[in-house]
Every structure is written in C-alpha cells, then in structure tokens.
Design an enzyme around this catalytic site. Structure first.
Site, PDB file in Angstrom:
ATOM      1  N   ASP A  95     102.008 -60.146-110.856  1.00 53.69           N
ATOM      2  CA  ASP A  95     101.771 -61.364-110.111  1.00 53.69           C
ATOM      3  C   ASP A  95     101.558 -60.954-108.652  1.00 53.69           C
ATOM      4  O   ASP A  95     101.856 -59.823-108.258  1.00 53.69           O
ATOM      5  CB  ASP A  95     102.976 -62.290-110.262  1.00 53.69           C
ATOM      6  CG  ASP A  95     102.854 -63.549-109.437  1.00 53.69           C
ATOM      7  OD1 ASP A  95     101.831 -64.235-109.536  1.00 53.69           O
ATOM      8  OD2 ASP A  95     103.795 -63.820-108.660  1.00 53.69           O
ATOM      9  N   ASP A 154     101.659 -63.462-105.251  1.00 49.72           N
ATOM     10  CA  ASP A 154     102.514 -64.124-104.262  1.00 49.72           C
ATOM     11  C   ASP A 154     103.975 -64.082-104.698  1.00 49.72           C
ATOM     12  O   ASP A 154     104.313 -64.541-105.790  1.00 49.72           O
ATOM     13  CB  ASP A 154     102.085 -65.580-104.086  1.00 49.72           C
ATOM     14  CG  ASP A 154     100.676 -65.699-103.535  1.00 49.72           C
ATOM     15  OD1 ASP A 154     100.532 -65.813-102.315  1.00 49.72           O
ATOM     16  OD2 ASP A 154      99.724 -65.672-104.347  1.00 49.72           O
TER      17      ASP A 154
END
Length: 234
Positions: A11, A13
């Site tokens: 991922d 953020d």
C-alpha cells in the site's frame, strides 16, 4: 500466469509514505475557502487513508458542515487539482522504507504498489520521493475496473509485476489492505504507524511491524509457508 519472482505488494499512503501532512493541508485549503476552521494534523490524521472523497466528507462533517453529492463531487475535483500541485511538499517515505525496498530488490523480489490512490498520483508521488524506479508495477485507482478490497486488484498487481502469486506478501496499514490480502489468499504484514484509528493488530494480519527495519525478518518468517504453498501448487 507463469510464476517467476517472489513479490512484495505495498500500500502507499500510511504504509510506504507519510502523506498526511499534504493531504490534510489540501483539505484545509478547501475548509478555509468555505469559511471553516482548518484541522490540526492530529485531528485530521485518522481521516486519511480512505481516499479524497472520504477525507473531504469526514473533514467537513467534523466541522459541522453538511455536503450534498453534487457539492462533494466539485470539492473532490478541486482537491485533486490542488493536491497534485502540492503532492510532496511535506510528504516523505517512512524511516527505513527505501533501504528495505533496496534489500528485497537485491534479493530477487519484485516490488509493486497496490493503492486506492489514483494511479497517476501514486506514480507522481513516488517519482517525487525518488522511489518509483524500485517498483515493477505501480497500480492504483483506475488501473483496473475494481479497487481494494476486491482481491482481483491484488492478483492483477502481482501479475503486472511478473510476480509469483504463490510467493506474494501484502504490506499495508489498514483493514482494507488486510481484507484484500485475506480474500486473495495472500499473507499480510501490517505496519502499526499508518492511518487507522483502530490498532492494526485487531484486524489479524499475519505479522505486524513497527519499523521497516523489521520487514525482512517478518517476510522471512513467512517464507517457509510460502515455499510450501508453491510446492503444493506446482
């Protein structure tokens, strides 16, 4: 798909990069434009991680401002324009992230990003942070017809990186990431410094780390199971 390389799928953020400063800063521009009080970083940080629309809705709701769908759409468009121009004013990779990426890449892993951030913004951010060249695939919203937590998003990201789905690990910071990995039949490593107001361990990832220096050992502890899975599937 021909399986070739072990692959780590990240991922973005709250996992690879601490982007809360610029995301909340962009939200505050919109809030102030509407005559509302800007949010402190500590207040807005839990609102980050679910996309621009959710951030706007949460931020305005916190200030007691109701939004109709049409107004929300206009704010999302304005948000994305401003954010693109300020995407890396204060954002930075989390400590140890770049060294961890380089270590895994040198060991023969393919690296990929699977984010719900729009793909173009994800690529721009990683370029600004001098990390884009580490990844065999950078996939975000718009890359595929679906997005996380749909497991097909993870499968297609692994495929785009020419990775082996039987030796893949998802690294994330949220329930969405862990749910995506679980639905895809992929082990997950969660970072506990990301953007969730619930401790990430509560979502039962396979491993939890508090610093990227711990990622190598976390993945190594999963390797035996990954190798066994590959053997059984061959």
């Amino acid at each position: 798909m021909t399986a070739r390389f072990p692959v780590l799928v990240f991922d973005l953020d709250g996992t690879l990069a601490d982007t809360a400063y610029d995301l909340i800063g962009t939200l505050n521009v919109l809030l102030m434009r509407e005559g509302l009080t800007p949010l402190a970083l500590e207040t807005g940080r839990p609102f980050v991680g679910a996309g621009a629309r959710a951030l706007i809705e949460r931020g305005f709701a916190h200030q007691g401002a109701a939004l109709d769908p049409e107004r929300t759409e206009a704010l999302v468009r304005d948000f994305l324009v401003y954010y693109e121009a300020h995407i890396a004013d204060e954002s930075m990779l989390f400590p140890g992230a770049l060294a961890a990426l380089d270590r895994f890449k040198a060991a023969g892993f393919r690296l990929a990003v699977c984010t719900n951030k729009p793909e173009g913004l994800a690529r721009l951010l990683l370029e600004k942070l001098s990390a884009a060249d580490r990844f065999a695939a950078i996939c975000g919203r718009g890359s595929f017809p679906m997005h996380k937590p749909d497991p097909r998003t993870l499968w297609l990201t692994v495929e785009a990186a020419d990775g082996d789905p039987r030796r893949a690990v998802m690294v994330g910071d949220s329930k969405t990431d862990i749910d995506t990995a679980r639905a895809a039949g992929t082990p997950s490593v969660a970072v506990d410094f990301g953007y969730t107001d619930t401790p990430v361990a509560a979502f039962s990832p396979d491993r939890v780390i508090s610093h990227f220096d711990e990622l190598w050992d976390a993945v190594a502890s999963l390797e035996e199971a990954l190798f066994q899975r590959a053997i059984e599937a061959s």
